[in-house]
Design a protein around this motif. Structure first.
Motif, mmCIF file in Angstrom:
data_model
loop_
_atom_site.group_PDB
_atom_site.id
_atom_site.type_symbol
_atom_site.label_atom_id
_atom_site.label_comp_id
_atom_site.label_asym_id
_atom_site.label_seq_id
_atom_site.Cartn_x
_atom_site.Cartn_y
_atom_site.Cartn_z
ATOM 1 N N ARG A 30 0.836 -1.205 0.000
ATOM 2 C CA ARG A 30 0.000 0.000 0.000
ATOM 3 C C ARG A 30 0.874 1.259 0.000
ATOM 4 N N ALA A 34 1.192 4.264 -2.815
ATOM 5 C CA ALA A 34 0.842 5.640 -2.437
ATOM 6 C C ALA A 34 2.014 6.590 -2.624
ATOM 7 N N LEU A 62 7.828 4.986 5.404
ATOM 8 C CA LEU A 62 6.570 4.494 5.984
ATOM 9 C C LEU A 62 6.656 4.571 7.512
ATOM 10 N N GLY A 65 6.378 8.063 8.575
ATOM 11 C CA GLY A 65 5.009 8.552 8.415
ATOM 12 C C GLY A 65 4.082 8.064 9.508
ATOM 13 N N LEU A 66 4.130 6.775 9.807
ATOM 14 C CA LEU A 66 3.174 6.282 10.810
ATOM 15 C C LEU A 66 3.577 6.652 12.232
ATOM 16 N N GLN A 69 1.789 9.735 13.683
ATOM 17 C CA GLN A 69 0.330 9.813 13.800
ATOM 18 C C GLN A 69 -0.206 9.955 15.224
ATOM 19 N N LYS B 14 -5.113 11.585 -3.942
ATOM 20 C CA LYS B 14 -3.728 11.174 -3.647
ATOM 21 C C LYS B 14 -3.422 11.434 -2.174
ATOM 22 N N GLU B 17 -5.134 8.679 -0.289
ATOM 23 C CA GLU B 17 -4.437 7.402 -0.483
ATOM 24 C C GLU B 17 -3.164 7.367 0.371
ATOM 25 N N PHE B 18 -2.408 8.472 0.349
ATOM 26 C CA PHE B 18 -1.168 8.532 1.122
ATOM 27 C C PHE B 18 -1.482 8.476 2.619
ATOM 28 N N ALA B 21 -2.137 5.034 3.716
ATOM 29 C CA ALA B 21 -0.919 4.216 3.694
ATOM 30 C C ALA B 21 -0.053 4.440 4.930
ATOM 31 N N VAL B 22 -0.077 5.644 5.492
ATOM 32 C CA VAL B 22 0.739 5.906 6.697
ATOM 33 C C VAL B 22 -0.118 5.919 7.959
ATOM 34 N N LEU B 23 -1.336 5.381 7.855
ATOM 35 C CA LEU B 23 -2.258 5.268 8.994
ATOM 36 C C LEU B 23 -2.593 6.636 9.589
ATOM 37 N N ALA B 24 -2.644 7.639 8.738
ATOM 38 C CA ALA B 24 -3.013 8.987 9.176
ATOM 39 C C ALA B 24 -4.536 9.077 9.118
ATOM 40 N N HIS B 29 -7.193 15.052 7.209
ATOM 41 C CA HIS B 29 -6.523 14.462 6.039
ATOM 42 C C HIS B 29 -7.533 13.895 5.034
ATOM 43 N N PRO B 46 -0.596 14.550 4.776
ATOM 44 C CA PRO B 46 0.183 14.099 5.930
ATOM 45 C C PRO B 46 1.583 14.734 5.951
ATOM 46 N N THR B 48 4.540 13.709 6.107
ATOM 47 C CA THR B 48 5.630 13.177 5.279
ATOM 48 C C THR B 48 5.276 13.146 3.791
#
Lengths: 142, 139
Positions: A30, A34, A62, A65-66, A69, B14, B17-18, B21-24, B29, B46, B48
Motif C-alpha cells: 500500500r 501511495a 513508511l 510517516g506512521l 500519527q 492522492k 491514499e497517502f 498508507a501511513v495510517l493517518a 486528512h 500528511p 511526510t
C-alpha cells in the motif's frame, strides 16, 4: 473541531501519546503504491536476500510517516506541525506471515511558552530495539 | 543546484491514499468538511507527504552522471521536513534540489540534499532534506 493542546497545560517530560501498530506486507504494498517507491527490497524476498538484507524491509519513510500519527491525533490539527525529522538507525524486517509490531511513544522534550511551540520526541521500537533516532516534531500549540 | 522539477498538482484522492498508507486517520486528512471547518481550503496532506514531490528531484540527482551516485549503494540516513505552511489538495508545487553538503566518512560518503518546495506564487511551503549514505565499493 478538535481542541488544540495549550502550551501552559504541558510539562517537559510528559508522555502525550503511546500506540502500537502492526506493519505487514500489505502495509508495504500500500505504501509503495501511495508513495511511488517501488524499490523491490520492500516486497521481494529473493531480491532482498540477493543484496544481503535479512529480509524484506519496511520503507523508512513508511515508518517515519506512521510514527507521527499519535502526535497528530493528540495535536488535533495536522497543519500545526512545523518540522519533523528522523534518523533511520535500524531497518525493520517485515516477515510475510504476521508482520511486525512497531511501538511508538511521544514525550514533550521542550516547551516555549511565548512562541506557543513544543518539541515532541518519539521513541519508536521493534522488539524493544529503537528503529529511529533523533525523531523529533516541532508543533504549534494554543 | 538542479533545475526545478515539473510542477506537481496535489490531488485530493492522492492525499487520502497517502494518508491511509501511513495510517493517518485524522479527519483533516480525509474529509473536506473537517478540513474546511478547521480553516483549510481542502484536505491537508500528511506530514511526510512532501517526499512524493521531493522524489522527482532526488531522481534528477541519482540520474546525474556528474554526481556519480550508484543507486544500489544508497541508504537513506535521515530525513527532515521544515514547513512554512501545510500542503493542501489543490496546491501546485514546484521542487528544486540543492546538494547542501557532501562528507566522506572512510569508504562511505554522506550526501545531504535539500529540496525547496514552493507554491504557484513562488512562496515557500516546505523543504524536504535527505541525507543519503552512499556505501563505498566492496562494502
Amino acid at each position: 473541531m478538535s481542541v488544540i493542546p495549550r502550551v501552559a497545560a504541558l510539562a517537559v517530560g510528559s508522555l502525550i501519546a503511546e500506540r502500537s501498530v502492526t506493519v505487514t506486507r500489505d502495509s508495504l504494498v500500500r505504501y509503495a503504491g501511495a508513495s511511488g517507491d517501488f524499490n523491490p527490497i520492500h516486497y521481494r524476498d529473493d531480491i532482498a536476500r540477493e543484496v544481503g538484507l535479512p529480509g524484506v524491509l519496511a520503507h523508512g519513510m513508511l515508518t517515519m510517516g506512521l510514527a507521527a500519527q499519535p502526535v497528530i491525533d493528540w495535536l488535533g490539527d495536522p497543519g500545526r506541525v512545523s518540522d519533523y525529522q528522523v534518523r533511520f538507525t535500524r531497518p525493520i524486517v517485515v516477515p510475510p506471515d504476521a508482520g511486525v509490531t512497531v511501538a511508538i511513544s511521544a514525550q514533550v522534550a521542550e516547551l516555549d511558552a511565548d512562541a506557543h511551540t513544543a518539541r515532541i520526541d518519539l521513541t519508536v521500537t521493534v522488539a524493544g530495539e529503537r528503529v529511529l533516532g533523533k525523531a523529533q516534531l516541532r508543533v504549534i500549540l494554543d | 543546484m538542479y533545475p526545478p522539477a515539473e510542477p506537481y498538482l496535489v490531488a485530493r484522492e492522492k492525499v487520502r491514499e497517502f494518508a491511509r498508507a501511513v495510517l493517518a486517520s485524522h479527519p483533516i486528512h480525509l474529509s473536506v468538511d473537517a478540513a474546511r471547518a478547521a480553516g483549510y481550503q481542502d484536505v491537508v496532506a500528511p506530514t511526510t507527504f512532501p517526499v512524493v514531490v521531493q522524489e522527482h528531484t532526488l531522481a534528477q540527482l541519482l540520474a546525474d552522471p556528474d554526481a556519480g551516485i550508484d543507486f544500489s549503494r544508497v541508504v537513506h540516513g535521515d530525513q527532515r521536513f521544515t514547513y512554512s505552511r501545510p500542503i493542501v489538495a489543490g496546491d501546485l508545487l514546484t521542487a528544486q534540489l540543492t546538494v547542501s553538503s557532501v562528507k566522506n566518512l572512510g569508504a562511505h560518503s554522506m550526501v545531504t540534499a535539500t529540496s525547496a518546495i514552493v507554491d504557484e506564487s513562488g512562496a515557500h511551503v516546505v523543504s524536504a532534506i535527505s541525507t543519503l549514505v552512499v556505501r563505498g565499493e566492496g562494502l
